[in-house]
Design a protein around this motif. Sequence first.
Motif, PDB file in Angstrom:
ATOM      1  N   GLY A 118     -62.359  -7.461 -58.159  1.00  0.00           N
ATOM      2  CA  GLY A 118     -63.127  -7.502 -56.464  1.00  0.00           C
ATOM      3  C   GLY A 118     -61.284  -7.678 -55.899  1.00  0.00           C
ATOM      4  N   ALA A 119     -61.891  -7.405 -54.245  1.00  0.00           N
ATOM      5  CA  ALA A 119     -59.967  -8.044 -54.263  1.00  0.00           C
ATOM      6  C   ALA A 119     -59.647  -8.497 -53.877  1.00  0.00           C
ATOM      7  CB  ALA A 119     -60.606  -7.377 -52.737  1.00  0.00           C
ATOM      8  N   ALA A 120     -60.047  -9.994 -54.138  1.00  0.00           N
ATOM      9  CA  ALA A 120     -59.700 -11.181 -54.055  1.00  0.00           C
ATOM     10  C   ALA A 120     -58.597 -11.104 -54.799  1.00  0.00           C
ATOM     11  CB  ALA A 120     -59.915 -12.746 -54.402  1.00  0.00           C
ATOM     12  N   PRO A 121     -58.473 -10.924 -56.655  1.00  0.00           N
ATOM     13  CA  PRO A 121     -57.557 -11.012 -57.406  1.00  0.00           C
ATOM     14  C   PRO A 121     -56.994 -10.010 -58.065  1.00  0.00           C
ATOM     15  CG  PRO A 121     -59.817 -11.228 -58.696  1.00  0.00           C
ATOM     16  CD  PRO A 121     -59.923 -10.976 -57.415  1.00  0.00           C
ATOM     17  N   THR A 122     -57.279  -8.622 -57.025  1.00  0.00           N
ATOM     18  CA  THR A 122     -56.063  -7.220 -56.693  1.00  0.00           C
ATOM     19  C   THR A 122     -54.984  -7.887 -56.230  1.00  0.00           C
ATOM     20  OG1 THR A 122     -58.481  -6.188 -58.037  1.00  0.00           O
ATOM     21  CG2 THR A 122     -56.076  -5.023 -56.498  1.00  0.00           C
ATOM     22  N   LEU A 123     -55.792  -8.034 -55.292  1.00  0.00           N
ATOM     23  CA  LEU A 123     -54.468  -8.813 -53.696  1.00  0.00           C
ATOM     24  C   LEU A 123     -53.262  -9.423 -54.649  1.00  0.00           C
ATOM     25  CD1 LEU A 123     -56.326  -8.890 -50.503  1.00  0.00           C
ATOM     26  CD2 LEU A 123     -54.698  -7.171 -51.468  1.00  0.00           C
ATOM     27  N   ILE A 124     -53.553 -10.073 -55.464  1.00  0.00           N
ATOM     28  CA  ILE A 124     -52.954 -11.577 -55.802  1.00  0.00           C
ATOM     29  C   ILE A 124     -52.463 -11.131 -56.532  1.00  0.00           C
ATOM     30  CG2 ILE A 124     -53.409 -13.626 -57.022  1.00  0.00           C
ATOM     31  CD1 ILE A 124     -55.294 -14.376 -55.696  1.00  0.00           C
ATOM     32  N   ASN A 125     -52.361  -9.691 -57.562  1.00  0.00           N
ATOM     33  CA  ASN A 125     -52.017  -9.531 -58.329  1.00  0.00           C
ATOM     34  C   ASN A 125     -51.009  -8.427 -57.829  1.00  0.00           C
ATOM     35  OD1 ASN A 125     -51.980  -8.640 -61.523  1.00  0.00           O
ATOM     36  ND2 ASN A 125     -52.585  -6.359 -60.522  1.00  0.00           N
ATOM     37  N   MET A 126     -51.380  -7.784 -56.998  1.00  0.00           N
ATOM     38  CA  MET A 126     -50.147  -6.784 -55.992  1.00  0.00           C
ATOM     39  C   MET A 126     -49.389  -7.567 -55.667  1.00  0.00           C
ATOM     40  SD  MET A 126     -52.842  -4.761 -53.653  1.00  0.00           S
ATOM     41  CE  MET A 126     -51.917  -3.780 -53.310  1.00  0.00           C
ATOM     42  N   GLY A 127     -49.346  -8.747 -55.134  1.00  0.00           N
ATOM     43  CA  GLY A 127     -48.271 -10.101 -54.435  1.00  0.00           C
ATOM     44  C   GLY A 127     -47.651 -10.250 -56.126  1.00  0.00           C
ATOM     45  N   VAL A 128     -48.308 -10.498 -56.795  1.00  0.00           N
ATOM     46  CA  VAL A 128     -47.049 -11.154 -58.017  1.00  0.00           C
ATOM     47  C   VAL A 128     -46.556 -10.323 -58.772  1.00  0.00           C
ATOM     48  CG1 VAL A 128     -47.257 -12.306 -60.681  1.00  0.00           C
ATOM     49  CG2 VAL A 128     -48.957 -13.301 -58.243  1.00  0.00           C
ATOM     50  N   ASN A 129     -47.412  -9.064 -58.781  1.00  0.00           N
ATOM     51  CA  ASN A 129     -46.154  -8.382 -59.558  1.00  0.00           C
ATOM     52  C   ASN A 129     -45.496  -7.345 -58.431  1.00  0.00           C
ATOM     53  OD1 ASN A 129     -47.727  -8.402 -61.829  1.00  0.00           O
ATOM     54  ND2 ASN A 129     -49.216  -6.255 -60.485  1.00  0.00           N
ATOM     55  N   GLY A 130     -45.505  -7.528 -56.880  1.00  0.00           N
ATOM     56  CA  GLY A 130     -44.361  -7.243 -56.348  1.00  0.00           C
ATOM     57  C   GLY A 130     -43.604  -8.032 -56.090  1.00  0.00           C
ATOM     58  N   LEU A 131     -43.342  -9.290 -56.067  1.00  0.00           N
ATOM     59  CA  LEU A 131     -42.313 -10.236 -56.417  1.00  0.00           C
ATOM     60  C   LEU A 131     -41.750 -10.500 -57.536  1.00  0.00           C
ATOM     61  CD1 LEU A 131     -43.635 -13.493 -54.843  1.00  0.00           C
ATOM     62  CD2 LEU A 131     -41.987 -12.030 -53.841  1.00  0.00           C
ATOM     63  N   ILE A 132     -41.913  -9.823 -58.657  1.00  0.00           N
ATOM     64  CA  ILE A 132     -41.471  -9.907 -60.262  1.00  0.00           C
ATOM     65  C   ILE A 132     -40.662  -8.606 -59.968  1.00  0.00           C
ATOM     66  CG2 ILE A 132     -42.528  -9.172 -62.175  1.00  0.00           C
ATOM     67  CD1 ILE A 132     -44.693 -10.599 -62.579  1.00  0.00           C
ATOM     68  N   ALA A 133     -41.189  -7.230 -59.780  1.00  0.00           N
ATOM     69  CA  ALA A 133     -40.095  -6.060 -59.059  1.00  0.00           C
ATOM     70  C   ALA A 133     -38.826  -6.165 -58.623  1.00  0.00           C
ATOM     71  CB  ALA A 133     -41.201  -4.822 -58.618  1.00  0.00           C
ATOM     72  N   THR A 134     -39.305  -7.074 -57.430  1.00  0.00           N
ATOM     73  CA  THR A 134     -38.101  -7.532 -56.593  1.00  0.00           C
ATOM     74  C   THR A 134     -36.893  -8.248 -57.298  1.00  0.00           C
ATOM     75  OG1 THR A 134     -39.868  -6.786 -54.683  1.00  0.00           O
ATOM     76  CG2 THR A 134     -37.367  -7.893 -54.103  1.00  0.00           C
ATOM     77  N   SER A 189     -61.158 -17.455 -56.679  1.00  0.00           N
ATOM     78  CA  SER A 189     -60.196 -16.373 -56.701  1.00  0.00           C
ATOM     79  C   SER A 189     -58.588 -16.103 -57.861  1.00  0.00           C
ATOM     80  CB  SER A 189     -58.703 -15.992 -54.836  1.00  0.00           C
ATOM     81  OG  SER A 189     -59.635 -16.093 -54.111  1.00  0.00           O
ATOM     82  N   TRP A 190     -57.885 -17.420 -58.154  1.00  0.00           N
ATOM     83  CA  TRP A 190     -57.326 -17.778 -58.827  1.00  0.00           C
ATOM     84  C   TRP A 190     -57.868 -17.519 -60.289  1.00  0.00           C
ATOM     85  CZ3 TRP A 190     -52.656 -17.407 -60.796  1.00  0.00           C
ATOM     86  CH2 TRP A 190     -52.553 -18.670 -61.385  1.00  0.00           C
ATOM     87  N   ALA A 191     -59.547 -17.912 -60.800  1.00  0.00           N
ATOM     88  CA  ALA A 191     -59.999 -17.642 -61.952  1.00  0.00           C
ATOM     89  C   ALA A 191     -60.225 -16.299 -62.138  1.00  0.00           C
ATOM     90  CB  ALA A 191     -61.965 -18.254 -61.572  1.00  0.00           C
ATOM     91  N   GLY A 192     -60.796 -15.509 -60.936  1.00  0.00           N
ATOM     92  CA  GLY A 192     -60.486 -13.387 -60.718  1.00  0.00           C
ATOM     93  C   GLY A 192     -59.219 -12.948 -61.650  1.00  0.00           C
ATOM     94  N   TYR A 193     -58.240 -13.487 -60.982  1.00  0.00           N
ATOM     95  CA  TYR A 193     -56.943 -13.175 -61.596  1.00  0.00           C
ATOM     96  C   TYR A 193     -56.809 -13.678 -63.101  1.00  0.00           C
ATOM     97  CZ  TYR A 193     -51.550 -12.944 -61.153  1.00  0.00           C
ATOM     98  OH  TYR A 193     -50.320 -12.738 -61.930  1.00  0.00           O
ATOM     99  N   ARG A 194     -56.880 -14.513 -63.755  1.00  0.00           N
ATOM    100  CA  ARG A 194     -56.606 -14.779 -64.813  1.00  0.00           C
ATOM    101  C   ARG A 194     -57.781 -14.164 -65.580  1.00  0.00           C
ATOM    102  NH1 ARG A 194     -57.414 -21.022 -65.881  1.00  0.00           N
ATOM    103  NH2 ARG A 194     -56.852 -20.171 -67.510  1.00  0.00           N
ATOM    104  N   TYR A 195     -58.689 -14.236 -65.085  1.00  0.00           N
ATOM    105  CA  TYR A 195     -59.360 -13.068 -65.423  1.00  0.00           C
ATOM    106  C   TYR A 195     -58.759 -11.253 -65.903  1.00  0.00           C
ATOM    107  CZ  TYR A 195     -64.025 -10.761 -67.734  1.00  0.00           C
ATOM    108  OH  TYR A 195     -65.225 -10.041 -68.047  1.00  0.00           O
ATOM    109  N   LEU A 196     -58.290 -11.256 -64.867  1.00  0.00           N
ATOM    110  CA  LEU A 196     -57.781  -9.536 -65.085  1.00  0.00           C
ATOM    111  C   LEU A 196     -56.465  -9.431 -65.216  1.00  0.00           C
ATOM    112  CD1 LEU A 196     -56.468  -8.052 -61.809  1.00  0.00           C
ATOM    113  CD2 LEU A 196     -55.405  -8.681 -63.398  1.00  0.00           C
ATOM    114  N   LEU A 197     -55.530 -10.499 -65.920  1.00  0.00           N
ATOM    115  CA  LEU A 197     -54.897 -10.633 -67.468  1.00  0.00           C
ATOM    116  C   LEU A 197     -54.937 -10.224 -68.352  1.00  0.00           C
ATOM    117  CD1 LEU A 197     -52.325 -14.405 -65.548  1.00  0.00           C
ATOM    118  CD2 LEU A 197     -52.276 -10.907 -64.843  1.00  0.00           C
TER     119      LEU A 197
END
Length: 440
Positions: free
Chosen positions: A268-284, A245-253
Amino acid sequence: MRYQKIYPACLCYCAALLILAFVLDTPANIWQGLQKIVLLEDTLITDYMELAGLGATFVNSALVLLASLLILRLVEDPLNGNTLVVLGLMGGFSLFGKNIFNMWPFVMGAFLYARLRHEPFVKYSNVALMSTCLSPIVSYVCFYGGWFNFFLGILLGVCIGFVLPPLSAYTFRIQNGMNLYNMGFACGLMAMMVVPVMNSMGKAPSTVLIWSTEYNLTLGIFMAVLCLVFIIVGFFFCGRPPWASWAGYRYLLKATGRAPNDFLRTYGAAPTLINMGVNGLIATGYILLIGGHLNGPTLGGILTIIGFSAYGKHCLNIVPIMLGVVLGGVTMQWNLTDPATQIAGLFCTTLAPIAGYFGWPFGILAGFLHSSVVLRTGGPVSGLNLYNNGFSGGLIAIVLYPILTAVVRRRRPVLQDEDYFDTFEHDEPITPVSSSDLKS
C-alpha cells in the motif's frame, strides 16, 4: 487508475523544482545553462550543477520529469511501484546525464518496436524511459568526438531504443532477480557492442569528471524536507491511522526485495511512502557522514534509491550493501570520498536482494565486491552507460547467485514465468504469501 495521485504529486514536485530554480538563479543564466546541458557530451561523470548551476539543472530535471509524465499519461500506463522507479530514475539522472533533448530517440525506438510487434506502446513505455541511460551516446555523436552528425546520433539512439526491449527481457531472467537495475545491465551489454565499434573508427569517447562540491547545505535541506514530506504523508495522509501505517512498514521490512517486488501494490501507499522517506534520509546521511558531496550525481543516486523504495529496497537490505562499500574503502587503495566511490556507495543498493534473500553478511560481501568491480566496468563503455552500477551489479549477481545458493543451501527461488513486461501493466493489490516474497 488505483494510484492516480502519483500524477499530481509529481507535478507538485516539478513545480517545486521550477520555483526553486528561479529563486536560486536568473532566467538568463538558466537559459544559458540549459544550452550547455543540451550541447554537452554527457559522459560520466558530468555534474550539471557544476556545469550549468542549480537553476538550469533543476529546470532540466523538471522538464524531463514532465515529459516522462506526459508519455505515461498519453499511453494510459497503469501506475504502480515501477512507475515510481521510472520517475525516480528520470528525475535523478536528469541531474547528470539525461536531458530534454537526448532522451527522445530511445523513446521513439521503443515505440517503433511496439509497432513492429503490433502491440500497444504502453507495454514498453517504462522500458523506453529507462533505456535513456544510454542517452550520452546521442549527445556524443551529435555534438562531439569528431562525429558532429546530428542525423546519425538520432538514428543510433532510435536503433538502440528499438533493440533494448527484447534484450532487457532476456537479461532480467539470467540475473535471478538479484540485481534491481536490470536495464543498467542490459544497457551495459549494449554499450560493450557500441563503444568498441567507435574505438575501431578512431572516434571513441572518454570519461570525464565534472563534480561540484559547494551545495551540501542547500541540497541537504532540500532532501531533508522532501524525505520528511514522504514520511509525514505516509503516516497521516493516506487514509490509514498512524499505527496501521507503521505496522505496514514493519511488515514491508520482511520483504527480500528480490525482483519483481512491487511494494506499492503489495503493502500500500502509506508503508511505501514511509519507506521512501526513511531510505532517502539514510542515503543522504551516508554521503554527509563519509564527508562526501551532495551534487547532481549523488542526488541522482539518492533519488534512485527513493524510487526503488517502491520496488525492492528498504533499510534492512540496503544498509548491508552500503557497509560493504565502506569496508572496501577501508581495505582498498581508494577513498570513500572519491567521486566514483561516492556514487557507488549509493547505487550499490542495486544488490539489495542479495542481502534480503541470503542475509546481511552476504549483502556486505556483495557491496564489498561491487565497490571495486564498478570502478573498472565504466572504462570499457567509456562512461556512456549512466546505469554503470547496474551493469556491475548484474555481473556480481550472476556470479554470486549460484555460489551462494550452493553454499548457503537455501531453497533455490523459481524464476517468474510471466513476461518481463507483465509487471508494468498491473496496478491491482498483491498479497505476499510465499517465502520468495518474505524472509523465512
